[in-house]
Design an enzyme around this catalytic site. Structure first.
Site, PDB file in Angstrom:
ATOM      1  N   HIS A  10       0.826  -1.208   0.000  1.00  0.00           N
ATOM      2  CA  HIS A  10       0.000   0.000   0.000  1.00  0.00           C
ATOM      3  C   HIS A  10       0.857   1.252   0.000  1.00  0.00           C
ATOM      4  O   HIS A  10       0.676   2.133  -0.821  1.00  0.00           O
ATOM      5  CB  HIS A  10      -0.942   0.014   1.214  1.00  0.00           C
ATOM      6  CG  HIS A  10      -1.910   1.142   1.158  1.00  0.00           C
ATOM      7  ND1 HIS A  10      -1.614   2.404   1.634  1.00  0.00           N
ATOM      8  CD2 HIS A  10      -3.155   1.206   0.656  1.00  0.00           C
ATOM      9  CE1 HIS A  10      -2.641   3.191   1.416  1.00  0.00           C
ATOM     10  NE2 HIS A  10      -3.596   2.487   0.822  1.00  0.00           N
ATOM     11  N   GLY A  74      -9.600  -5.507  -1.839  1.00  0.00           N
ATOM     12  CA  GLY A  74     -10.242  -4.193  -1.886  1.00  0.00           C
ATOM     13  C   GLY A  74     -10.059  -3.492  -3.219  1.00  0.00           C
ATOM     14  O   GLY A  74      -9.732  -4.111  -4.242  1.00  0.00           O
ATOM     15  N   HIS A  76      -7.816  -1.372  -4.402  1.00  0.00           N
ATOM     16  CA  HIS A  76      -6.515  -1.433  -5.078  1.00  0.00           C
ATOM     17  C   HIS A  76      -6.376  -2.734  -5.864  1.00  0.00           C
ATOM     18  O   HIS A  76      -5.849  -2.733  -6.980  1.00  0.00           O
ATOM     19  CB  HIS A  76      -5.356  -1.328  -4.082  1.00  0.00           C
ATOM     20  CG  HIS A  76      -5.085   0.059  -3.608  1.00  0.00           C
ATOM     21  ND1 HIS A  76      -5.129   1.171  -4.419  1.00  0.00           N
ATOM     22  CD2 HIS A  76      -4.738   0.526  -2.386  1.00  0.00           C
ATOM     23  CE1 HIS A  76      -4.826   2.250  -3.718  1.00  0.00           C
ATOM     24  NE2 HIS A  76      -4.593   1.885  -2.478  1.00  0.00           N
TER      25      HIS A  76
END
Length: 121
Positions: A10, A74, A76
């Site tokens: 992330h 999710g 991303h």
């Protein structure tokens, strides 16, 4: 065909947090002799996904295994990474991308969480 691995984390504004992803990449490279392997970040850190792929291209890679260092499937994973790969593929039509699953609900993660619970006694 030369294959490279791109670990996608992330990213954080805190360098210490990002260093954990880099350390994981170094462990995978060392323990499993996977090379080339590049760690990149979706946000707040460098290299970003496109820069990570450019590093692999510079090393002569024509296949990239994209492995997300995310727990969950999710936005991303479902949207951002595939869309970026599609755009990057236009600039590098010789590249073949395959994407792995996020870490997900896995008994090994549950075991690690249990160990962390035991550490705080």
């Amino acid at each position: 065909m030369k294959t490279g691995v791109l670990l996608v984390a992330h990213g954080s504004r805190l360098a210490e947090a990002n260093s954990h992803a880099v350390n994981i990449g170094n462990m995978v490279r060392k323990f499993h002799q996977i090379d080339p392997l590049v760690v990149c970040f979706m946000e707040n850190a460098k290299p970003n996904l496109a820069e990570g792929i450019e590093e692999l291209v510079a090393l002569g890679v024509d296949e990239v295994k994209v492995i997300p260092l995310f727990l969950y499937n999710g936005v991303h994973i479902q949207k951002d990474i595939p869309e970026e790969l599609e755009e990057i593929g236009k600039a590098h039509p010789q590249l073949r991308f395959t994407m792995g699953r996020p870490l997900g609900a896995d008994e090994r993660i549950a075991q690690l969480i249990f160990e962390r619970i035991q550490e705080v006694g």
